[in-house]
Design a protein around this motif. Structure first.
Motif, short mmCIF file in Angstrom:
data_model
loop_
_atom_site.label_atom_id
_atom_site.label_comp_id
_atom_site.label_asym_id
_atom_site.label_seq_id
_atom_site.Cartn_x
_atom_site.Cartn_y
_atom_site.Cartn_z
N ASN A 1 -1.32 -7.58 52.51
CA ASN A 1 -1.44 -6.53 52.68
C ASN A 1 -1.51 -5.79 53.98
OD1 ASN A 1 -2.85 -3.75 52.61
ND2 ASN A 1 -2.25 -4.60 49.99
N GLN A 2 -0.74 -4.48 54.44
CA GLN A 2 -1.15 -4.10 55.46
C GLN A 2 -2.69 -3.43 56.16
OE1 GLN A 2 1.63 -0.84 57.01
NE2 GLN A 2 2.28 -0.88 54.31
N ALA A 3 -3.85 -3.13 54.90
CA ALA A 3 -4.88 -3.19 55.39
C ALA A 3 -5.35 -4.87 56.23
CB ALA A 3 -5.50 -2.85 54.19
N ILE A 4 -5.41 -5.89 55.14
CA ILE A 4 -5.85 -7.00 56.18
C ILE A 4 -4.71 -7.01 57.54
CG2 ILE A 4 -4.86 -9.03 56.20
CD1 ILE A 4 -5.33 -8.82 52.84
N LEU A 5 -3.21 -6.62 57.19
CA LEU A 5 -2.79 -7.37 58.82
C LEU A 5 -3.82 -5.83 60.01
CD1 LEU A 5 0.93 -7.50 57.50
CD2 LEU A 5 -0.74 -8.98 57.80
N LYS A 6 -3.70 -4.46 59.53
CA LYS A 6 -4.41 -3.92 60.69
C LYS A 6 -5.07 -4.43 61.23
CE LYS A 6 -3.86 0.71 61.26
NZ LYS A 6 -2.85 0.78 62.14
N THR A 7 -6.40 -4.43 60.39
CA THR A 7 -8.02 -5.44 59.84
C THR A 7 -7.73 -6.23 61.42
OG1 THR A 7 -8.82 -4.73 58.30
CG2 THR A 7 -9.74 -6.14 59.60
N LEU A 8 -7.41 -7.37 60.96
CA LEU A 8 -6.92 -8.79 61.84
C LEU A 8 -6.32 -8.05 63.34
CD1 LEU A 8 -5.56 -11.26 59.26
CD2 LEU A 8 -7.84 -11.03 60.72
N ALA A 9 -4.81 -6.84 63.15
CA ALA A 9 -4.68 -6.97 64.48
C ALA A 9 -5.34 -5.75 65.58
CB ALA A 9 -3.18 -5.92 64.24
N GLN A 10 -6.18 -5.45 64.69
CA GLN A 10 -7.48 -4.28 66.16
C GLN A 10 -8.30 -5.18 66.73
OE1 GLN A 10 -9.09 -1.05 63.01
NE2 GLN A 10 -6.69 0.37 63.76
N ALA A 11 -8.13 -6.91 66.04
CA ALA A 11 -9.19 -8.07 66.97
C ALA A 11 -8.80 -8.18 66.97
CB ALA A 11 -9.80 -8.60 65.20
N GLY A 12 -6.95 -8.04 67.48
CA GLY A 12 -6.74 -8.90 68.74
C GLY A 12 -5.56 -9.60 68.22
N ALA A 13 -5.00 -10.48 66.75
CA ALA A 13 -4.43 -10.81 66.24
C ALA A 13 -3.02 -10.71 66.15
CB ALA A 13 -4.62 -10.97 64.94
N GLY A 14 -2.03 -11.48 67.15
CA GLY A 14 -0.69 -11.82 66.65
C GLY A 14 -0.14 -12.19 65.49
N MET A 15 1.21 -12.36 65.04
CA MET A 15 1.97 -12.18 63.47
C MET A 15 2.75 -13.23 63.52
SD MET A 15 -0.30 -10.26 60.79
CE MET A 15 -1.77 -9.24 62.03
N ASP A 16 2.45 -13.98 62.73
CA ASP A 16 3.49 -15.14 62.86
C ASP A 16 3.91 -14.99 60.92
OD1 ASP A 16 5.22 -17.36 61.97
OD2 ASP A 16 3.47 -18.35 60.92
N VAL A 17 5.96 -14.11 61.32
CA VAL A 17 6.32 -14.01 60.17
C VAL A 17 7.40 -15.30 59.83
CG1 VAL A 17 5.87 -11.06 61.17
CG2 VAL A 17 8.30 -12.03 61.44
#
Length: 425
Positions: free
Chosen positions: A68-84
């Motif tokens: 869910n984008q809300a989860i992604l945004k929460t983590l991204a704002q903390a500095g996370a990258g993403m594995d897609v």
């Protein structure tokens, strides 16, 4: 304090998500629904991030666990990258505001179109799984006049000692190239136009509950790094995958903590001067989510009682697919010392496989009572379907004393109107 700690706790006899009573959300949203805790998501991300302190690193959340984008945004704002692992996940990550340079693209079946999308939209690297894929990335990148950063996924032939359906590092699995062929494949990569070799990728499986398989795999990667550097390759990044397990039951032996995992990484590859990427998914999202469902009927069978819930296998497929265990707890805390009853806990779908638990001991429950499936944040909502024309269930995110619906339940009309009836009917 263990890695399994979450923010779903009883207070005065009622289950809370952070500072919100779960029953209050159920009354507003209706059941069943998924419920996530911001505090738990951030805590687990931070545990990984801090475990790699002292090494250049990026923690890339494996978003297939919960996207869910809300989860992604929460983590991204903390500095996370993403594995897609798909073009759709790439689009989700970008829509959630994740910059291309923090996205790694994994998966065995990347298409021309997905590769082109990532190269034009920005990508940190492709984790290449095969020589045919490497040829396609070279072709697409050359046509675009760009260089594609790649790591090559090596299969170290290490037994992850996990469920057969989520083990990925043995020689018979479909993933990566045999580590014995790495030198020849890297030499081939270096000869192709449009490719820039930046590192090595390895991922041996999911839900690992011991560190030894990681140690064996990472030692092999360290040796390979030295060998490839001697061959003239610029190995500056090591993508070490994910896979650290979570405790699905309170009584299980606890899996290793992120800090122990980080220490192992430093011990095995810390001397190489490489930037380290890891891709945790389950450990970040798993205990950060619960599935809340309601008892419809209590049915007396010949030799057992059934709790029939409004949640079903289409909402949470893990027990049917993997024989997975989830702790199932009442939202209203039972009185201390109350005698427990054995229940088979099932959903309403017309399949025997729609069974969440057999002979599970619980305090007696009545129709209308709410239950929560713990550790349901990973591979829950993302694997759900509309089987039996059952709507995808809402997702709700809590932060402190607030909650928001982050995906609404579709109406039957919305579901049915996606169908198109041909003119001859």
């Amino acid at each position: 304090m263990t890695a399994a700690m979450d923010h779903f706790l009883y207070r005065d006899g009622a289950l809370f998500a952070e500072d919100v009573p779960v029953a209050e959300i159920a009354a507003t949203v209706g059941t069943p629904f998924y419920l996530y805790s911001t505090a738990t998501l951030l805590r687990h991300f931070t545990l990984f991030d801090e475990a790699l302190n002292g090494l250049p690193h990026l923690v890339c959340y494996a978003m297939k666990a919960a996207s869910n984008q809300a989860i992604l945004k929460t983590l991204a704002q903390a500095g996370a990258g993403m594995d897609v692992v798909s073009g759709g996940e790439y689009a989700r990550a970008r829509a959630a505001g994740v910059p291309g340079e923090r996205i790694v693209f994994s998966g065995v079946g990347k298409t021309h179109e997905e590769i082109r999308t990532a190269l034009t939209g920005g990508i940190r690297q492709f984790n290449v799984e095969s020589e045919p894929e490497m040829a396609v990335i070279s072709e697409v990148a050359s046509a675009l006049g760009v260089e594609a950063p790649i790591t090559i996924r090596v299969n170290p032939d290490v037994d992850a000692r996990t469920h057969a359906k989520i083990a990925t590092g043995k020689s018979e699995n479909k993933f990566g190239i045999p580590i014995s062929r790495a030198r020849e494949v890297y030499a081939h990569a270096a000869s192709l136009p449009g490719l820039k070799v930046v590192g090595i990728d390895v991922h041996i499986g999911s839900q690992l509950t011991e560190l030894e398989p990681f140690r064996l795999a990472y030692r092999k990667v360290a040796e390979l790094t030295e060998t490839l550097r001697a061959d003239g390759h610029d190995i500056e990044r090591l993508d070490l995958g994910g896979g650290l397990g979570i405790p699905y039951t309170r009584s299980n032996e606890a899996p290793p903590l992120p800090v122990e995992y980080g220490a192992l990484i430093k011990e095995t590859v810390g001397h190489l001067g490489c930037e380290v990427e890891i891709e945790p998914g389950r450990l970040i999202a798993g205990n950060a989510g619960i599935l809340v469902s309601k008892v419809i009927y209590v049915k007396q069978g010949e030799d057992r009682q059934f709790l029939i819930l409004d949640g079903a296998m289409n909402d949470l497929i893990r027990p049917a697919m993997y024989d997975a265990w989830h702790d199932i707890v009442p939202v209203i805390e039972p009185e201390a010392g109350v005698e427990q009853t054995a229940y088979d806990i099932v959903g309403p779908v017309c399949e025997s496989g729609d069974t969440f638990a057999r002979g599970r001991m619980m305090a007696p429950l009545v129709p209308g009572a709410l239950v929560a499936f713990r550790s349901a944040g990973a591979y829950g909502a993302v694997m759900a379907s509309e089987y039996n024309t059952r709507p995808l269930i809402p997702e709700v995110l809590v932060r402190d004393d607030k909650f928001a619906v982050i995906r609404a339940r579709p109406t039957f009309d919305e579901m049915i109107n996606r169908d198109t009836i041909p003119e001859w009917l």
